[in-house]
Enzyme design. Sequence first.
Site, PDB file in Angstrom:
ATOM      1  N   ILE A  59      16.231   5.909  -0.601  1.00 39.43           N
ATOM      2  CA  ILE A  59      14.990   6.221  -1.288  1.00 39.43           C
ATOM      3  C   ILE A  59      15.440   6.448  -2.561  1.00 39.43           C
ATOM      4  O   ILE A  59      16.376   7.370  -2.860  1.00 39.43           O
ATOM      5  CB  ILE A  59      14.211   7.086  -0.552  1.00 39.43           C
ATOM      6  CG1 ILE A  59      12.551   7.010  -1.318  1.00 39.43           C
ATOM      7  CG2 ILE A  59      14.751   8.508  -0.729  1.00 39.43           C
ATOM      8  CD1 ILE A  59      11.653   7.604  -0.407  1.00 39.43           C
ATOM      9  N   CYS A  86       2.690   5.540   1.877  1.00 42.96           N
ATOM     10  CA  CYS A  86       3.433   4.447   2.068  1.00 42.96           C
ATOM     11  C   CYS A  86       2.821   3.650   2.970  1.00 42.96           C
ATOM     12  O   CYS A  86       1.788   3.829   3.226  1.00 42.96           O
ATOM     13  CB  CYS A  86       4.798   4.748   2.264  1.00 42.96           C
ATOM     14  SG  CYS A  86       5.191   5.831   3.803  1.00 42.96           S
TER      15      CYS A  86
END
Length: 182
Positions: free
Chosen positions: A94, A118
């Site tokens: 990430i 998300c």
Amino acid sequence: MDLVATDNSTRSKQTPINMPLVPPLNFAMVAPGVYRSGHPNRQNFPFLRKLRLKTVMYFAMEDLTPEMENFMQEENIEILHYRTEGNKEPFLEISTEDINHALVKLLDERSHPVLIHCLKGKHRIGCLVGCLRKIQRWSKTSIFDEYRRFADTKVLADLEFIETFEEGSVPYDPKQKPFWLY
């Protein structure tokens, strides 16, 4: 369909009286004014409207649905779309830059109320919340326990990301910090 009387808000839509308030998948309060979830859909809009969101942060490679884009436009909600992959060993991680940027916004009370989401509200948001918890000086055990409550399996790479995250590298403005950050 019966409608609720207008409530002096500046919101454009009214909520039907008999419409159930359905939170998005994996919805939870992170801190006052900060919420987390999976990707909302149309049935979640009345619930989200009640939150009076100012900001939505979306962590996924996929575009928002046209329905979600329209909803946010109608509700005058700022959208921040972070097109970042989740942690996948051995080479995908990430984006620390995206996490830092999102944390600066989360730690600015002018962005609140804010929804961070998300696709399923598990891994990418779990990393973001874990990094926020480090800034809040939570113990690693508490951070990891909270992460696991939402993430189910796939945890090792995310937990390593949280553990190595440098919380002192987030350049937030202390004058705008929320009351819950000491």
